[in-house]
Design a protein around this motif. Structure first.
Motif, mmCIF file in Angstrom:
data_model
loop_
_atom_site.group_PDB
_atom_site.id
_atom_site.type_symbol
_atom_site.label_atom_id
_atom_site.label_comp_id
_atom_site.label_asym_id
_atom_site.label_seq_id
_atom_site.Cartn_x
_atom_site.Cartn_y
_atom_site.Cartn_z
ATOM 1 N N MET A 1 0.843 -1.191 0.000
ATOM 2 C CA MET A 1 0.000 0.000 0.000
ATOM 3 C C MET A 1 0.881 1.245 0.000
ATOM 4 N N PRO A 2 0.600 2.229 -0.878
ATOM 5 C CA PRO A 2 1.409 3.442 -0.904
ATOM 6 C C PRO A 2 1.415 4.151 0.441
ATOM 7 N N ALA A 3 2.557 4.778 0.740
ATOM 8 C CA ALA A 3 2.689 5.453 2.030
ATOM 9 C C ALA A 3 1.686 6.584 2.190
ATOM 10 N N LEU A 4 1.268 7.196 1.065
ATOM 11 C CA LEU A 4 0.314 8.307 1.151
ATOM 12 C C LEU A 4 -1.050 7.855 1.658
ATOM 13 N N LEU A 5 -1.361 6.578 1.465
ATOM 14 C CA LEU A 5 -2.670 6.076 1.892
ATOM 15 C C LEU A 5 -2.658 5.483 3.297
ATOM 16 N N LEU A 6 -1.462 5.337 3.888
ATOM 17 C CA LEU A 6 -1.384 4.730 5.223
ATOM 18 C C LEU A 6 -2.196 5.490 6.272
ATOM 19 N N PRO A 7 -2.166 6.835 6.296
ATOM 20 C CA PRO A 7 -2.980 7.526 7.314
ATOM 21 C C PRO A 7 -4.461 7.186 7.243
ATOM 22 N N LEU A 8 -4.964 6.854 6.045
ATOM 23 C CA LEU A 8 -6.379 6.532 5.914
ATOM 24 C C LEU A 8 -6.722 5.171 6.492
ATOM 25 N N THR A 9 -5.724 4.356 6.802
ATOM 26 C CA THR A 9 -5.968 3.042 7.407
ATOM 27 C C THR A 9 -5.886 3.082 8.925
ATOM 28 N N ARG A 10 -5.584 4.241 9.483
ATOM 29 C CA ARG A 10 -5.407 4.350 10.942
ATOM 30 C C ARG A 10 -6.684 4.865 11.585
ATOM 31 N N THR A 11 -7.090 4.207 12.634
ATOM 32 C CA THR A 11 -8.306 4.617 13.344
ATOM 33 C C THR A 11 -8.183 6.028 13.903
ATOM 34 N N VAL A 12 -6.972 6.391 14.336
ATOM 35 C CA VAL A 12 -6.793 7.697 14.970
ATOM 36 C C VAL A 12 -7.070 8.831 13.997
ATOM 37 N N THR A 13 -6.908 8.597 12.686
ATOM 38 C CA THR A 13 -7.216 9.638 11.700
ATOM 39 C C THR A 13 -8.683 10.044 11.777
ATOM 40 N N TYR A 14 -9.559 9.081 11.945
ATOM 41 C CA TYR A 14 -11.001 9.351 11.957
ATOM 42 C C TYR A 14 -11.451 9.871 13.316
ATOM 43 N N THR A 15 -10.784 9.437 14.408
ATOM 44 C CA THR A 15 -11.129 10.023 15.709
ATOM 45 C C THR A 15 -10.666 11.477 15.777
ATOM 46 N N ARG A 16 -9.561 11.795 15.115
ATOM 47 C CA ARG A 16 -9.134 13.192 15.052
ATOM 48 C C ARG A 16 -10.109 14.020 14.218
ATOM 49 N N TRP A 17 -10.605 13.463 13.148
ATOM 50 C CA TRP A 17 -11.613 14.144 12.324
ATOM 51 C C TRP A 17 -12.851 14.454 13.165
ATOM 52 N N LEU A 18 -13.307 13.447 13.915
ATOM 53 C CA LEU A 18 -14.466 13.654 14.783
ATOM 54 C C LEU A 18 -14.178 14.716 15.839
ATOM 55 N N HIS A 19 -12.962 14.690 16.396
ATOM 56 C CA HIS A 19 -12.587 15.679 17.407
ATOM 57 C C HIS A 19 -12.654 17.092 16.830
ATOM 58 N N LEU A 20 -12.205 17.268 15.601
ATOM 59 C CA LEU A 20 -12.254 18.579 14.958
ATOM 60 C C LEU A 20 -13.689 19.016 14.698
ATOM 61 N N LEU A 21 -14.535 18.086 14.268
ATOM 62 C CA LEU A 21 -15.931 18.429 14.023
ATOM 63 C C LEU A 21 -16.651 18.820 15.314
ATOM 64 N N VAL A 22 -16.336 18.109 16.409
ATOM 65 C CA VAL A 22 -16.952 18.456 17.692
ATOM 66 C C VAL A 22 -16.541 19.863 18.111
ATOM 67 N N GLY A 23 -15.309 20.262 17.760
ATOM 68 C CA GLY A 23 -14.863 21.603 18.106
ATOM 69 C C GLY A 23 -15.659 22.691 17.429
ATOM 70 N N ALA A 24 -16.303 22.376 16.296
ATOM 71 C CA ALA A 24 -17.116 23.365 15.586
ATOM 72 C C ALA A 24 -18.547 23.429 16.096
ATOM 73 N N LEU A 25 -18.967 22.493 16.937
ATOM 74 C CA LEU A 25 -20.350 22.490 17.404
ATOM 75 C C LEU A 25 -20.675 23.735 18.218
ATOM 76 N N PHE A 26 -19.731 24.190 19.044
ATOM 77 C CA PHE A 26 -19.983 25.368 19.867
ATOM 78 C C PHE A 26 -20.228 26.591 18.991
ATOM 79 N N ALA A 27 -19.433 26.708 17.907
ATOM 80 C CA ALA A 27 -19.642 27.829 16.993
ATOM 81 C C ALA A 27 -21.002 27.727 16.314
ATOM 82 N N ALA A 28 -21.444 26.510 16.004
ATOM 83 C CA ALA A 28 -22.753 26.347 15.380
ATOM 84 C C ALA A 28 -23.870 26.773 16.326
#
Length: 425
Positions: A1-28
């Motif tokens: 698997m290409p190294a560029l795609l490795l982050p997409l196989t890590r669970t922490v990538t998606y938990t970080r995405w969720l963490h960022l989205l939760v940070g926008a809830l207060f602004a909403a």
């Protein structure tokens, strides 16, 4: 698997995405109040990243805010202990603790603002970029290219729009991975332990290591004494050739071994619990009689003089004093054999206790005693540079603010320790 795609196989990538989205809830939530949802000009939405900032600054003054943000960062930004891909050289230094200083509050405020702005950026991209992909695919198929609601408009109908459709999703993935990594680094910096917390953690670790070291030294003294007594008594029983003496020696070995097993079990229990607070069951100077009896049972001539009440000696001093007497007797038996003569003095006066153990050493003896050690070897073996036992005696005395002297004297070898009560209240 290409190294560029490795982050997409890590669970922490998606938990970080969720963490960022939760940070926008207060602004909403703030956006529902101002600028609102109806009759809003597009330029008013530019106020959304700014309006919540004063409220976040006020929230950062609450100590529990840092605790809540630290827990979220630990759970959602950092790889778990079972992650397949660990971040090399990156310690999960995020403190899950309330704010204890104005510096902690200031860093928490900065963290909240960064999380807000990064969350808004990711939330905007999470809506717009997938919508752009849908619009491109719809236009490539000859349908309406969007332009209503959050979906961007795409002009014209071209089949090659389908080739461009993956690009917005790739841009979104890059943004999520990059901002997730940046926010993780910011969390370590802004939510990490303060200098005071690092110092407290270091002191706690030092105390734990010192306690483990003390337990190891105590185990060395106890087991070493038991083995020395067993060896000396076995040698004396074999040399004596008397069934009666052999029975006494075996009984003494049994009793000493039983006490050593009790000490071993207690130390192992404390190590399992990782706690050094339970010291009430450790032997004290009031139990020194069993040391003397075990030495006498091996054939040694032991005299003891006690001045004052040993029961009045404070617990820490009494327990360390017991170990000092034990180590001194062990050395005398080890190097002097079963025929050694020892005198023990325990004097409690004022605010201190004095301990002294003497035994003759015939430095000119040429034969070997019952333990198989010549007098000259005994004198050398009990020297201050010989083993760990005598050094341990001096360390125990120094930790209590006292002093210990070990070395030759006019009539042989002497161990003398002075233990004050001032350092234990």
């Amino acid at each position: 698997m290409p190294a560029l795609l490795l982050p997409l196989t890590r669970t922490v990538t998606y938990t970080r995405w969720l963490h960022l989205l939760v940070g926008a809830l207060f602004a909403a939530v703030v956006g529902f109040v101002y600028p609102g949802l109806n009759g809003v000009h597009p330029h008013q939405w530019l106020l959304l990243p700014l309006v919540p900032v004063p409220l976040l600054a006020l929230a950062s003054l609450v100590p529990a805010t840092r605790l809540a943000e630290g827990v979220q960062a630990k759970v959602m930004l950092l790889p778990g202990p079972h992650a397949r891909h660990r971040e090399a050289g990156a310690a999960p230094a995020v403190a899950a603790a309330p704010s204890a200083s104005w510096g902690d509050r200031g860093r928490t405020a900065l963290w909240l603002v960064l999380r807000l702005e990064a969350g808004l950026l990711v939330a905007f991209g999470s809506v717009q970029l997938p919508g752009l992909t849908i619009a491109l695919l719809t236009s490539a198929a000859g349908g309406d290219g969007g332009g209503s609601g959050p979906v961007p408009a795409v002009a014209g109908h071209h089949w090659w729009y389908a080739l461009l459709a993956p690009l917005p999703l790739a841009v979104l993935a890059v943004c999520v991975v990059a901002l997730g990594g940046l926010m993780t680094a910011a969390a370590r910096r802004l939510l990490g332990p303060s200098p005071a917390e690092r110092l407290a953690a270091l002191e706690e670790r030092t105390e734990r290591l010192l306690e483990h070291n003390r337990l190891a030294r105590e185990l060395h003294d106890s087991i070493g004494h038991a083995l020395t007594v067993a060896v000396v008594q076995a040698g004396a029983a074999r040399a004596a050739g008397s069934p009666e003496f052999t029975d006494r020696a075996l009984a003494a070995v049994e009793e000493t071994g039983r006490h050593a097993l009790e000490d071993l079990e207690r130390v192992l229990r404390l190590l399992r619990e990782d706690s050094g607070r339970r010291a009430a069951d450790r032997p004290t100077l009031a139990d020194a009689g069993r040391l003397l009896e075990s030495a006498r049972a091996s054939g040694a001539a032991v005299t003891c003089e006690v001045t004052g009440a040993a029961a009045d000696v404070p617990g820490p001093v009494s327990r360390e004093g017991y170990r000092i007497v034990q180590e001194a007797l062990t050395n005398a038996l080890r190097h002097g054999g079963s025929s050694v003569r020892m005198s023990v003095r325990i004097a409690v006066s004022g605010r201190q206790v004095e301990l002294e153990v003497r035994n003759p050493v015939d430095s000119g003896a040429s034969g070997r005693d019952a333990a198989g050690i010549t007098g000259r070897e005994a004198a050398a073996g009990q020297g201050g540079t010989a083993g760990r036992g005598l050094r341990g005696i001096r360390e125990r005395a120094a930790l209590l603010g006292g002093s210990a002297e070990t070395g030759p004297c006019a009539d042989g070898w002497r161990v003398r320790a002075r233990l004050p009560f001032d350092h234990v209240g």
